[in-house]
Write a protein that holds these residues in place. Structure first.
Motif, PDB file in Angstrom:
ATOM      1  N   ASN A   7     -50.590 -83.570 -17.452  1.00 54.30           N
ATOM      2  CA  ASN A   7     -49.162 -83.859 -17.557  1.00 54.30           C
ATOM      3  C   ASN A   7     -48.387 -83.185 -16.452  1.00 54.30           C
ATOM      4  O   ASN A   7     -48.828 -82.181 -15.908  1.00 54.30           O
ATOM      5  CB  ASN A   7     -48.609 -83.377 -18.908  1.00 54.30           C
ATOM      6  CG  ASN A   7     -48.748 -81.885 -19.074  1.00 54.30           C
ATOM      7  OD1 ASN A   7     -49.848 -81.386 -19.336  1.00 54.30           O
ATOM      8  ND2 ASN A   7     -47.664 -81.146 -18.915  1.00 54.30           N
ATOM      9  N   ASP A   8     -47.222 -83.762 -16.170  1.00 56.66           N
ATOM     10  CA  ASP A   8     -46.308 -83.108 -15.242  1.00 56.66           C
ATOM     11  C   ASP A   8     -45.250 -82.346 -16.034  1.00 56.66           C
ATOM     12  O   ASP A   8     -45.405 -82.115 -17.244  1.00 56.66           O
ATOM     13  CB  ASP A   8     -45.713 -84.116 -14.250  1.00 56.66           C
ATOM     14  CG  ASP A   8     -44.673 -85.052 -14.852  1.00 56.66           C
ATOM     15  OD1 ASP A   8     -44.361 -84.957 -16.065  1.00 56.66           O
ATOM     16  OD2 ASP A   8     -44.151 -85.901 -14.099  1.00 56.66           O
ATOM     17  N   ASP A  38     -41.135 -76.596 -14.757  1.00 57.69           N
ATOM     18  CA  ASP A  38     -40.877 -76.498 -13.315  1.00 57.69           C
ATOM     19  C   ASP A  38     -41.403 -77.766 -12.647  1.00 57.69           C
ATOM     20  O   ASP A  38     -42.512 -78.223 -12.950  1.00 57.69           O
ATOM     21  CB  ASP A  38     -41.574 -75.284 -12.701  1.00 57.69           C
ATOM     22  CG  ASP A  38     -41.054 -73.962 -13.256  1.00 57.69           C
ATOM     23  OD1 ASP A  38     -39.920 -73.937 -13.784  1.00 57.69           O
ATOM     24  OD2 ASP A  38     -41.800 -72.965 -13.173  1.00 57.69           O
ATOM     25  N   SER A  39     -40.643 -78.329 -11.743  1.00 56.26           N
ATOM     26  CA  SER A  39     -41.004 -79.586 -11.092  1.00 56.26           C
ATOM     27  C   SER A  39     -42.362 -79.496 -10.384  1.00 56.26           C
ATOM     28  O   SER A  39     -42.620 -78.550  -9.631  1.00 56.26           O
ATOM     29  CB  SER A  39     -39.928 -79.987 -10.085  1.00 56.26           C
ATOM     30  OG  SER A  39     -40.237 -81.232  -9.521  1.00 56.26           O
ATOM     31  N   ASP A  41     -45.861 -82.337  -9.036  1.00 60.80           N
ATOM     32  CA  ASP A  41     -46.217 -83.704  -8.665  1.00 60.80           C
ATOM     33  C   ASP A  41     -47.293 -84.238  -9.603  1.00 60.80           C
ATOM     34  O   ASP A  41     -48.397 -83.685  -9.668  1.00 60.80           O
ATOM     35  CB  ASP A  41     -46.727 -83.739  -7.228  1.00 60.80           C
ATOM     36  CG  ASP A  41     -45.669 -83.291  -6.225  1.00 60.80           C
ATOM     37  OD1 ASP A  41     -44.472 -83.496  -6.499  1.00 60.80           O
ATOM     38  OD2 ASP A  41     -46.052 -82.734  -5.177  1.00 60.80           O
ATOM     39  N   TYR A  42     -46.975 -85.327 -10.316  1.00 65.63           N
ATOM     40  CA  TYR A  42     -47.893 -85.866 -11.323  1.00 65.63           C
ATOM     41  C   TYR A  42     -49.279 -86.235 -10.779  1.00 65.63           C
ATOM     42  O   TYR A  42     -50.254 -86.089 -11.504  1.00 65.63           O
ATOM     43  CB  TYR A  42     -47.270 -87.052 -12.081  1.00 65.63           C
ATOM     44  CG  TYR A  42     -46.749 -88.157 -11.205  1.00 65.63           C
ATOM     45  CD1 TYR A  42     -47.596 -89.087 -10.632  1.00 65.63           C
ATOM     46  CD2 TYR A  42     -45.393 -88.251 -10.943  1.00 65.63           C
ATOM     47  CE1 TYR A  42     -47.120 -90.081  -9.812  1.00 65.63           C
ATOM     48  CE2 TYR A  42     -44.895 -89.252 -10.133  1.00 65.63           C
ATOM     49  CZ  TYR A  42     -45.769 -90.168  -9.565  1.00 65.63           C
ATOM     50  OH  TYR A  42     -45.288 -91.155  -8.759  1.00 65.63           O
ATOM     51  N   PRO A  43     -49.437 -86.673  -9.517  1.00 66.57           N
ATOM     52  CA  PRO A  43     -50.802 -86.972  -9.064  1.00 66.57           C
ATOM     53  C   PRO A  43     -51.737 -85.766  -9.116  1.00 66.57           C
ATOM     54  O   PRO A  43     -52.947 -85.920  -9.342  1.00 66.57           O
ATOM     55  CB  PRO A  43     -50.611 -87.463  -7.625  1.00 66.57           C
ATOM     56  CG  PRO A  43     -49.229 -88.027  -7.602  1.00 66.57           C
ATOM     57  CD  PRO A  43     -48.440 -87.095  -8.506  1.00 66.57           C
ATOM     58  N   ASP A  44     -51.164 -84.573  -8.929  1.00 63.81           N
ATOM     59  CA  ASP A  44     -51.994 -83.364  -8.969  1.00 63.81           C
ATOM     60  C   ASP A  44     -52.641 -83.152 -10.335  1.00 63.81           C
ATOM     61  O   ASP A  44     -53.647 -82.449 -10.451  1.00 63.81           O
ATOM     62  CB  ASP A  44     -51.159 -82.133  -8.606  1.00 63.81           C
ATOM     63  CG  ASP A  44     -50.650 -82.179  -7.173  1.00 63.81           C
ATOM     64  OD1 ASP A  44     -51.228 -82.912  -6.336  1.00 63.81           O
ATOM     65  OD2 ASP A  44     -49.648 -81.478  -6.888  1.00 63.81           O
ATOM     66  N   ILE A  64     -49.504 -87.836 -19.092  1.00 61.62           N
ATOM     67  CA  ILE A  64     -48.105 -87.821 -19.522  1.00 61.62           C
ATOM     68  C   ILE A  64     -47.211 -87.507 -18.327  1.00 61.62           C
ATOM     69  O   ILE A  64     -47.447 -86.520 -17.618  1.00 61.62           O
ATOM     70  CB  ILE A  64     -47.871 -86.737 -20.605  1.00 61.62           C
ATOM     71  CG1 ILE A  64     -48.874 -86.861 -21.750  1.00 61.62           C
ATOM     72  CG2 ILE A  64     -46.428 -86.787 -21.116  1.00 61.62           C
ATOM     73  CD1 ILE A  64     -49.030 -85.597 -22.581  1.00 61.62           C
ATOM     74  N   CYS A  65     -46.199 -88.344 -18.131  1.00 59.99           N
ATOM     75  CA  CYS A  65     -45.129 -88.029 -17.191  1.00 59.99           C
ATOM     76  C   CYS A  65     -43.845 -88.626 -17.749  1.00 59.99           C
ATOM     77  O   CYS A  65     -43.861 -89.184 -18.857  1.00 59.99           O
ATOM     78  CB  CYS A  65     -45.435 -88.498 -15.762  1.00 59.99           C
ATOM     79  SG  CYS A  65     -45.272 -90.242 -15.415  1.00 59.99           S
ATOM     80  N   GLY A  66     -42.758 -88.515 -17.040  1.00 59.25           N
ATOM     81  CA  GLY A  66     -41.473 -88.949 -17.563  1.00 59.25           C
ATOM     82  C   GLY A  66     -41.459 -90.402 -18.005  1.00 59.25           C
ATOM     83  O   GLY A  66     -41.128 -90.720 -19.139  1.00 59.25           O
ATOM     84  N   SER A  67     -41.827 -91.309 -17.102  1.00 55.28           N
ATOM     85  CA  SER A  67     -41.842 -92.730 -17.438  1.00 55.28           C
ATOM     86  C   SER A  67     -43.226 -93.213 -17.850  1.00 55.28           C
ATOM     87  O   SER A  67     -43.360 -94.305 -18.397  1.00 55.28           O
ATOM     88  CB  SER A  67     -41.379 -93.564 -16.242  1.00 55.28           C
ATOM     89  OG  SER A  67     -42.369 -93.553 -15.225  1.00 55.28           O
ATOM     90  N   GLY A  68     -44.245 -92.431 -17.554  1.00 53.61           N
ATOM     91  CA  GLY A  68     -45.622 -92.853 -17.786  1.00 53.61           C
ATOM     92  C   GLY A  68     -46.151 -93.739 -16.683  1.00 53.61           C
ATOM     93  O   GLY A  68     -47.355 -93.946 -16.576  1.00 53.61           O
TER      94      GLY A  68
END
Length: 143
Positions: A7-8, A38-39, A41-44, A64-68
């Motif tokens: 998740n981000d 804390d911000s 990067d979702y790819p990580d 999991i991320c904000g929009s998916g």
């Protein structure tokens, strides 16, 4: 089952609730997600989940991320990964039944934590139907 999760910054509370649910139900969890808001990067966090599923280190993945969307796009770059963006338990079931999805993508900013846990539960309990769907799934891969 062994489940890989990533998740981000939009999903640490979601991840925590999902991991508690999974462990309570006897699943082993590989955690690649961040634990803070804390911000990042979702790819990580998505690529390691996809690699776990791709290499057989995990049976399924949860991202999991904000929009998916961003994290779903990321994991779907991996061969053999079929990630489905889900926002209801019914879509999660169909993703497994018809698409043999092996990663569920959850939009944290558009679902509640109880909904997310319910989707994960449905996703893991639902089998792929095969049959007429198998030919379609076979056509997904570009290789």
């Amino acid at each position: 089952m062994k489940i890989s999760i990533g998740n981000d910054h939009a999903g640490p509370d979601y991840k925590k609730a999902i991991v508690e649910f999974l462990e309570k139900n006897g699943h082993e969890v590989i955690n690649h997600g961040t634990n803070t808001t804390d911000s990042v990067d979702y790819p990580d966090f998505g690529h390691p989940v996809a690699t776990d599923v791709e290499k057989g280190k995990a049976d399924f993945g949860i991202v999991i991320c904000g929009s998916g969307n961003g994290i779903a796009m990321t994991v779907n770059k991996h061969q053999g990964i079929r990630a489905a963006l889900c926002w209801t338990k019914e879509i999660a079931a169909l993703a497994r039944q018809h698409n043999d999805a092996n990663i569920i993508s959850i939009p944290a900013r558009f679902t509640s934590i109880p909904q997310a846990v319910e989707m994960v539960d449905m996703f893991l309990k639902t089998d792929f139907e095969g049959g007429r769907h198998q030919n379609r799934v076979n056509k997904i891969s570009c290789s």
